[in-house]
Design a protein around this motif. Structure first.
Motif, short mmCIF file in Angstrom:
data_model
loop_
_atom_site.label_atom_id
_atom_site.label_comp_id
_atom_site.label_asym_id
_atom_site.label_seq_id
_atom_site.Cartn_x
_atom_site.Cartn_y
_atom_site.Cartn_z
N TYR A 214 0.78 -1.25 0.00
CA TYR A 214 0.00 0.00 0.00
C TYR A 214 0.81 1.29 0.00
O TYR A 214 0.23 2.37 0.12
N PRO B 116 2.01 4.60 -1.09
CA PRO B 116 1.46 5.41 -2.18
C PRO B 116 2.37 5.41 -3.43
O PRO B 116 3.59 5.52 -3.30
N GLN B 117 1.75 5.24 -4.57
CA GLN B 117 2.41 5.19 -5.90
C GLN B 117 3.29 3.96 -6.14
O GLN B 117 3.63 3.66 -7.26
N TYR C 135 -0.79 -2.83 -4.51
CA TYR C 135 -2.16 -2.41 -4.81
C TYR C 135 -2.26 -0.92 -5.13
O TYR C 135 -3.07 -0.51 -5.95
N SER C 136 -1.41 -0.09 -4.49
CA SER C 136 -1.55 1.36 -4.71
C SER C 136 -0.76 1.84 -5.92
O SER C 136 -1.01 2.93 -6.43
N VAL D 207 -9.36 0.42 -2.24
CA VAL D 207 -8.23 1.29 -1.86
C VAL D 207 -7.32 1.60 -3.04
O VAL D 207 -6.52 2.53 -2.97
N SER D 208 -7.43 0.83 -4.11
CA SER D 208 -6.52 1.03 -5.23
C SER D 208 -7.19 1.89 -6.30
O SER D 208 -8.24 1.53 -6.84
N ALA D 209 -6.58 3.04 -6.60
CA ALA D 209 -7.19 3.97 -7.57
C ALA D 209 -7.27 3.31 -8.96
O ALA D 209 -8.27 3.46 -9.66
N GLN E 18 -14.75 5.73 -1.17
CA GLN E 18 -13.39 5.73 -0.63
C GLN E 18 -13.40 5.50 0.87
O GLN E 18 -12.38 5.25 1.51
#
Ligand SMILES: C[S@@+](CC[C@H](N)C(=O)[O-])C[C@H]1O[C@@H](n2cnc3c(N)ncnc32)[C@H](O)[C@@H]1O
Length: 387
Positions: free
Chosen positions: A48, A50-51, A55-56, A131-133, A156
């Protein structure tokens, strides 16, 4: 750090920049923490960050061409059976919604919506909490054209003032776990991750109080000289999901078992399972953020978390019994199928229901908040005595 061991496919060359960013971020995290992070922090980073996280960061691939295949990706029948099982409750409670947690590529949502539509039992809305954009984008494009009369909401945060059914397939296995070791003297150690000689290694240190307490609160005694994992996030996560629910049935399906099986002596070293391009193994320290990391679900802990939050456990069963209990598989018209379709459908049913495949090790648990309804399909085989 990113060279897969012999037997695993190599990392695509176009991921070079991405893997360099992951290495740099992980190095930084470890150096800021005296070269030690708990396994839970490592798993959180890998999945998780970010970026960058599995998943993220948008890398994750499910299905036959990806890293792993879930039941809804195996066959549309999985979602159709769930739809068949919940249709009577939706027909009776016409103000109910469905909220799916961690819908992945939207395969389960698509199958459930299409089948409920056939049964004339669509809910007021189908909500998806992701949770994944990048997965959320995929869900939007896949589900948008489905039914113009059904409201589809992409969330969200958990739903507010919710009444209805919450579904989660293979979501709890994606919650991060701590790893621990209990020595001959019953002392508890936390297992964490360090870098040594440019490689990630597991190291143990005295367990923090919250982890010692969580292990002491288990219903079973942990064997000596034993390492395993525990999901300390389970209760806070369940609370977060359900605190704004007015009336809800939660239906979780995942691979897992009861606590006595989870911590049985022959399961020394825990339940971590990693998935990389259809290869399953248990080395979470390779391919950080490039492979999926999961842990089996301790259904006793899930049930206990629900009870402590004032919920009930009306049912716990195997995937095979729930799918058969829905009655849907028995209505399939094999006579009307071509040879190829018959062969394919039989193969899918076998994968979903045979004990050696997904039938026995995948379990379903129903939890109720302010609700007395029981899903009839969940009652074909009651395994609550195992919890
Ligand atoms: C193993 S995949 C399962 C996908 C899908 N349910 C299926 O069966 O194909 C896990 C899914 O849970 C999502 N996820 C992970 N943690 C989550 C959380 N805390 N809340 C909601 N979704 C989460 C992931 O982004 C992913 O969509």
């Amino acid at each position: 750090m990113f060279t897969p061991p012999t037997g695993l496919p190599s990392v695509a060359s176009d991921l070079e920049m991405h893997t360099e960013s992951i290495t740099a971020a992980l190095d930084k995290k470890l150096s800021e923490n005296n070269n030690y992070i708990s396994f839970a922090e490592y798993m959180q980073f890998c999945l998780y960050q970010p970026q960058l996280g599995y998943y993220s960061g948008g890398l994750h691939k499910f299905g036959q061409d990806g890293d792993f295949t879930t039941a809804p990706e195996v066959s549309v029948l999985f979602g159709e059976c769930i739809a068949q099982a919940i249709a009577p409750l939706l027909s009776k409670n016409t103000d109910w919604d469905i909220c799916e947690l961690g819908p992945g590529r939207g395969a389960l949502a698509e199958a459930i919506i299409n089948h409920l539509n056939k049964l004339d039992a669509l809910p007021q809305s189908y909500q998806l909490l992701e949770v994944s954009a990048s997965l959320s984008d995929l869900q939007k494009s896949r589900l948008k054209p489905l039914h113009k009369h059904l409201e589809i909401k992409h969330l969200q945060e958990p739903p507010n003032k919710f009444k209805g059914i919450i579904i989660g397939n293979e979501v709890i296995d994606a919650l991060v776990v701590e790893r621990f070791y209990v020595n001959e003297q019953d002392e508890i150690f936390q297992i964490g991750v360090s870098i040594q000689d440019a490689r990630l290694v597991e190291v143990a240190q005295a367990a923090p109080d919250y982890l010692v307490q969580a292990i002491k609160n288990l219903d079973v005694d942990i064997p000596k000289n034993f390492s395993s994992d525990i999901c300390c996030q389970l209760k806070p996560w369940l609370k977060h999901i359900t605190e704004n629910c007015e009336e809800a049935i939660l239906l979780f399906s995942d691979y897992g078992f009861s606590q006595s099986e989870y911590y049985s002596p022959e399961r020394n070293d825990g339940t971590i399972r990693c998935h990389y391009r259809q290869h399953a193994h248990n080395n979470a320290l390779i391919l950080p953020a490039l492979q999926d990391i999961t842990a089996w679900v301790d259904f006793t802990a899930l049930g206990n978390a629900a009870l402590s939050l004032g919920m009930e456990i009306p049912a716990y069963s195997t995937q095979a019994h729930v799918l058969l209990g829905s009655g849907h598989l028995q209505t399939l018209d094999f006579e009307a199928m071509t040879e190829v379709q018959r062969f394919q459908t039989s193969k899918e049913i076998q994968t979903l229901t045979l004990p050696a495949n997904m039938g026995e090790r995948f379990r379903f648990m129903q939890l109720n908040k302010n609700c007395d309804e029981v899903i009839p399909a969940m009652q074909l085989r009651d395994l609550r005595h195992q919890l």
